[in-house]
Design a protein around this motif. Structure first.
Motif, short mmCIF file in Angstrom:
data_model
loop_
_atom_site.label_atom_id
_atom_site.label_comp_id
_atom_site.label_asym_id
_atom_site.label_seq_id
_atom_site.Cartn_x
_atom_site.Cartn_y
_atom_site.Cartn_z
N ARG A 14 -1.38 2.50 0.58
CA ARG A 14 -1.54 2.08 -0.81
C ARG A 14 -1.57 3.34 -1.69
O ARG A 14 -1.78 4.45 -1.19
N PRO A 66 -5.58 -6.36 7.83
CA PRO A 66 -6.96 -6.45 7.36
C PRO A 66 -7.86 -7.37 8.18
O PRO A 66 -9.02 -7.04 8.40
N SER A 70 -12.79 -5.23 5.19
CA SER A 70 -12.64 -5.01 3.75
C SER A 70 -11.45 -4.07 3.51
O SER A 70 -11.01 -3.36 4.43
N SER A 71 -10.97 -4.05 2.28
CA SER A 71 -9.88 -3.14 1.96
C SER A 71 -10.30 -1.69 2.15
O SER A 71 -9.50 -0.84 2.53
N THR A 72 -11.57 -1.41 1.91
CA THR A 72 -12.09 -0.05 2.12
C THR A 72 -12.04 0.32 3.60
O THR A 72 -11.64 1.43 3.95
#
Length: 94
Positions: A14, A66, A70-72
């Motif tokens: 990203r 995922p 979480s995205s983190t």
């Protein structure tokens, strides 16, 4: 789209992660993902990143799906994988 940028997309990177790794502005990374071309001054670094990502894709390490993370957490795992492949290639450090 620049072929090295296409590899980064395929690897699931990203804009914020590309920016962190290559030490560029997040907007610059987002512009590349939208079809912009990396400047000649950073093209080699982008290529090294793409080569590391290609290796990780080939080995089934990227993209990281995922699932329930979480995205983190996904970003942190992606960063760790890319760091490992950079080190293996003897490429620039991140």
């Amino acid at each position: 789209m620049h072929p090295d940028i296409q590899v980064l997309i395929e690897g699931g990177l990203r804009p914020h992660l590309i920016a962190q790794i290559l030490k560029v502005n997040r907007n610059t990374a987002a512009n590349w993902l939208a079809g912009g071309e990396p400047h000649v001054m950073i093209a080699e670094r982008v290529h090294e990143l793409a080569e590391a990502v290609k290796g990780a894709i080939r080995d089934g390490k990227l993209p990281i799906l995922p699932g329930s993370d979480s995205s983190t957490a996904v970003a942190m795992r992606t960063y760790a994988v890319v760091s490992h492949y950079f080190a293996e290639r003897g490429a620039i450090t991140i």
